[in-house]
Motif scaffolding. Structure first.
Motif, short mmCIF file in Angstrom:
data_model
loop_
_atom_site.label_atom_id
_atom_site.label_comp_id
_atom_site.label_asym_id
_atom_site.label_seq_id
_atom_site.Cartn_x
_atom_site.Cartn_y
_atom_site.Cartn_z
N ASP A 176 -1.33 -6.08 -0.89
CA ASP A 176 -2.35 -5.65 -1.87
C ASP A 176 -1.91 -4.35 -2.55
O ASP A 176 -2.10 -4.18 -3.75
CB ASP A 176 -3.70 -5.42 -1.18
CG ASP A 176 -4.25 -6.67 -0.52
OD1 ASP A 176 -4.04 -7.77 -1.06
OD2 ASP A 176 -4.90 -6.53 0.54
N ILE A 177 -1.34 -3.46 -1.76
CA ILE A 177 -0.87 -2.18 -2.30
C ILE A 177 0.27 -2.42 -3.28
O ILE A 177 0.28 -1.87 -4.39
CB ILE A 177 -0.43 -1.23 -1.16
CG1 ILE A 177 -1.64 -0.88 -0.28
CG2 ILE A 177 0.21 0.04 -1.73
CD1 ILE A 177 -1.27 -0.18 1.02
N ILE A 178 1.22 -3.26 -2.89
CA ILE A 178 2.35 -3.58 -3.76
C ILE A 178 1.85 -4.17 -5.08
O ILE A 178 2.31 -3.80 -6.16
CB ILE A 178 3.34 -4.54 -3.06
CG1 ILE A 178 4.01 -3.82 -1.89
CG2 ILE A 178 4.39 -5.06 -4.04
CD1 ILE A 178 4.80 -4.73 -0.97
N GLU A 179 0.89 -5.07 -4.99
CA GLU A 179 0.30 -5.69 -6.18
C GLU A 179 -0.30 -4.64 -7.11
O GLU A 179 -0.09 -4.66 -8.31
CB GLU A 179 -0.79 -6.66 -5.72
CG GLU A 179 -0.97 -7.87 -6.58
CD GLU A 179 -1.95 -8.83 -5.92
OE1 GLU A 179 -3.16 -8.67 -6.16
OE2 GLU A 179 -1.49 -9.72 -5.16
N ASN A 212 4.58 -2.95 -9.36
CA ASN A 212 6.03 -3.02 -9.29
C ASN A 212 6.41 -4.09 -8.26
O ASN A 212 6.64 -3.78 -7.09
CB ASN A 212 6.62 -1.66 -8.90
CG ASN A 212 8.13 -1.66 -8.90
OD1 ASN A 212 8.76 -2.67 -9.14
ND2 ASN A 212 8.71 -0.51 -8.61
N PRO A 213 6.47 -5.37 -8.71
CA PRO A 213 6.74 -6.44 -7.75
C PRO A 213 8.13 -6.35 -7.11
O PRO A 213 8.39 -6.99 -6.10
CB PRO A 213 6.61 -7.71 -8.60
CG PRO A 213 6.78 -7.27 -10.01
CD PRO A 213 6.32 -5.83 -10.07
N GLU A 214 8.99 -5.55 -7.69
CA GLU A 214 10.34 -5.38 -7.14
C GLU A 214 10.38 -4.39 -5.97
O GLU A 214 11.38 -4.29 -5.27
CB GLU A 214 11.31 -4.90 -8.23
CG GLU A 214 11.39 -5.82 -9.43
CD GLU A 214 11.87 -7.21 -9.06
OE1 GLU A 214 12.86 -7.32 -8.30
OE2 GLU A 214 11.25 -8.19 -9.52
N VAL A 261 6.97 0.40 1.01
CA VAL A 261 5.52 0.65 1.00
C VAL A 261 5.01 0.76 2.43
O VAL A 261 4.23 1.65 2.75
CB VAL A 261 4.78 -0.45 0.21
CG1 VAL A 261 3.27 -0.25 0.29
CG2 VAL A 261 5.24 -0.47 -1.24
N SER A 262 5.49 -0.11 3.29
CA SER A 262 5.08 -0.09 4.69
C SER A 262 5.45 1.25 5.35
O SER A 262 4.66 1.82 6.11
CB SER A 262 5.75 -1.24 5.44
OG SER A 262 5.32 -1.28 6.76
#
Length: 120
Positions: free
Chosen positions: A25-28, A32-34, A40-41
């Motif tokens: 969810d954070i990445i979304e 920045n899908p790359e 992020v983790s």
């Protein structure tokens, strides 16, 4: 309260907004899908070590949630910032903003109304 890096703060804003979220969810929301899941983790784990977030485990999936309120972080950060740049004086901050024409008359009037309501 510890301060946050730009990356930590950016992710923390997403967690505050969502209230509960997964790493994906954070990445979304970062747009920045790359961006690698591991990056992020890692940032979220640092936020957890700093005491800003906690998690609930569902098997191997972790759902993260804030344990420091955005308002508390903002209050502490603003107090520190005013202390560092304006000798701890909110009035020096307001004077600076007026001087630099960053604070309009309408804004000052709203501040005055808020101050007046505190007197009552």
């Amino acid at each position: 309260m510890q301060s946050l890096t730009k990356a930590e703060e950016q992710i923390m804003h997403i967690i505050w907004e969502k209230e509960k979220c997964l790493i994906r969810d954070i990445i979304e929301d970062l747009g920045n899908p790359e961006m690698p899941h591991s990056t992020v983790s890692s940032v979220v784990r640092i936020l957890e070590k700093k005491g800003f977030v906690s998690h609930k485990a569902y098997g191997k999936t972790y759902e993260y949630f804030p344990i420091v309120a955005k308002e508390d972080y903002t209050k502490t950060g603003l107090k520190d910032w005013i202390g560092n740049y304006f000798n701890g004086s909110p009035s020096q901050l307001v004077s600076f903003l007026v001087e630099k024409k960053e604070l309009k008359l309408k804004d000052l009037n709203e501040l005055m109304q808020q101050l007046e309501s505190l007197k009552k």
